[in-house]
Design an enzyme around this catalytic site. Structure first.
Site, PDB file in Angstrom:
ATOM      1  N   SER A 133       0.772  -1.282  -0.080  1.00 50.16           N
ATOM      2  CA  SER A 133      -0.043  -0.051   0.109  1.00 50.16           C
ATOM      3  C   SER A 133       0.861   1.153   0.001  1.00 50.16           C
ATOM      4  O   SER A 133       2.251   1.240   0.409  1.00 50.16           O
ATOM      5  CB  SER A 133      -0.894  -0.008   1.147  1.00 50.16           C
ATOM      6  OG  SER A 133      -1.483   1.213   1.513  1.00 50.16           O
TER       7      SER A 133
ATOM      8  N   TYR B  94      -1.341  -0.695  10.580  1.00 55.26           N
ATOM      9  CA  TYR B  94      -1.255  -0.881   9.164  1.00 55.26           C
ATOM     10  C   TYR B  94      -0.019  -0.570   8.403  1.00 55.26           C
ATOM     11  O   TYR B  94       0.656  -0.776   7.464  1.00 55.26           O
ATOM     12  CB  TYR B  94      -2.496  -0.221   8.496  1.00 55.26           C
ATOM     13  CG  TYR B  94      -2.887  -0.843   7.047  1.00 55.26           C
ATOM     14  CD1 TYR B  94      -3.301  -1.600   6.821  1.00 55.26           C
ATOM     15  CD2 TYR B  94      -2.497   0.190   6.209  1.00 55.26           C
ATOM     16  CE1 TYR B  94      -3.801  -2.023   5.608  1.00 55.26           C
ATOM     17  CE2 TYR B  94      -3.026   0.043   4.782  1.00 55.26           C
ATOM     18  CZ  TYR B  94      -3.561  -1.111   4.420  1.00 55.26           C
ATOM     19  OH  TYR B  94      -4.021  -1.464   3.191  1.00 55.26           O
TER      20      TYR B  94
END
Length: 262
Positions: A135, A148
């Site tokens: 990501s 995350y």
């Protein structure tokens, strides 16, 4: 037909990016093995595109060992691993529980590591490749998302290590870093933003989070699958250790100068 005669193992292939990658590989002649814990979404994708499903926890070594062996036996070997399973790990650090932190590591990092470890013998034998879905949170830090952000940074490190260590055996490893993508998981975040900002629709929320993105829109799952399937194909035969962003130009923006934007 870039994938004719090849077999791809896709973790987290029941929704979003994983499902889009699965459909693309099948449409170009490849065999697809969908791996995940939730049977229903995997089966729905499999029935639609003609793939096969294998129930397994991608973060569990024994589970993946058995599954990888079964896929290899069914198709004659694995050529491509799409390490796509992930999600979780948001919230303020000061209130993040040990359980939340550990779950983030398990879902984002352990799934990629364990899947790679168990498929590498077959990938080495067949000179295959791995694409890790990270990501732009693996390149930059978003607010209140330490779990995350940390694990997606770690996924990039994992991919680099795998590329360095196994390139000598003909195995390529690359990373794709999407920005905002219109998936069911992102839709839930948009709904939270709607409540926070008093917005009237998910579309309005997506417009808000991409207002400073040069292309002014989120990606679709198909946009990301285009990049993933390029890296997984022989067209990328000299590309390994790369980080490909699919973010509409987000990473080019100099944040401190946004004040000057008209």
């Amino acid at each position: 037909m870039r994938f004719e005669g090849k077999t791809a193992l896709i973790t987290g292939g029941g929704t979003g990016i994983g499902a889009a990658v699965a459909a693309r590989i099948r449409s170009e002649g490849g065999n697809v093995a969908l791996v995940g814990r939730r049977k229903e979404p995997l089966q729905a994708v499999a029935e639609k595109i003609g793939a096969e499903t294998f129930a397994a926890d991608a973060a569990d070594g024994e589970s993946m060992k058995e599954t990888v062996a079964a896929i290899g036996e069914r198709f004659g070997g694995i050529d491509i691993l799409i390490a796509n399973a992930g999600g979780h790990g948001v919230g303020p650090t000061v209130s993040m529980s040990d359980e939340t932190w550990e779950t983030s590591i398990r879902l984002n990092l352990n799934t990629a590591f364990v899947s790679a470890r168990e498929t590498l013998p077959q990938l080495i034998e067949r000179k295959g490749n791995i694409v890790v879905l990270a990501s732009i949170a693996g390149l930059f830090a978003g607010p209140d998302a330490a779990g995350y952000v940390t694990t997606k940074h770690a996924c990039i490190g994992l991919a680099k290590s795998l590329a360095r260590d196994h390139g000598r055996y003909g195995v390529r490893v690359n990373t794709v870093c999407p920005g905002w993508v219109t998936t069911a998981m992102a839709d839930e975040q948009m709904k939270a933003l709607m409540e926070m900002k008093g917005l009237s629709s998910v579309e309005e929320a997506y417009a808000l989070v991409t207002k400073d993105v040069p292309l002014k829109r989120p990606a679709s799952a198909e946009d990301v699958s285009n990049a993933v399937c390029f890296l997984a194909s022989d067209e990328a035969s000299m590309i390994s250790g790369a980080i490909l962003t699919v973010d509409g130009g987000t990473g080019t923006v100099d944040l401190p100068t946004l004040t000057f934007a008209s």
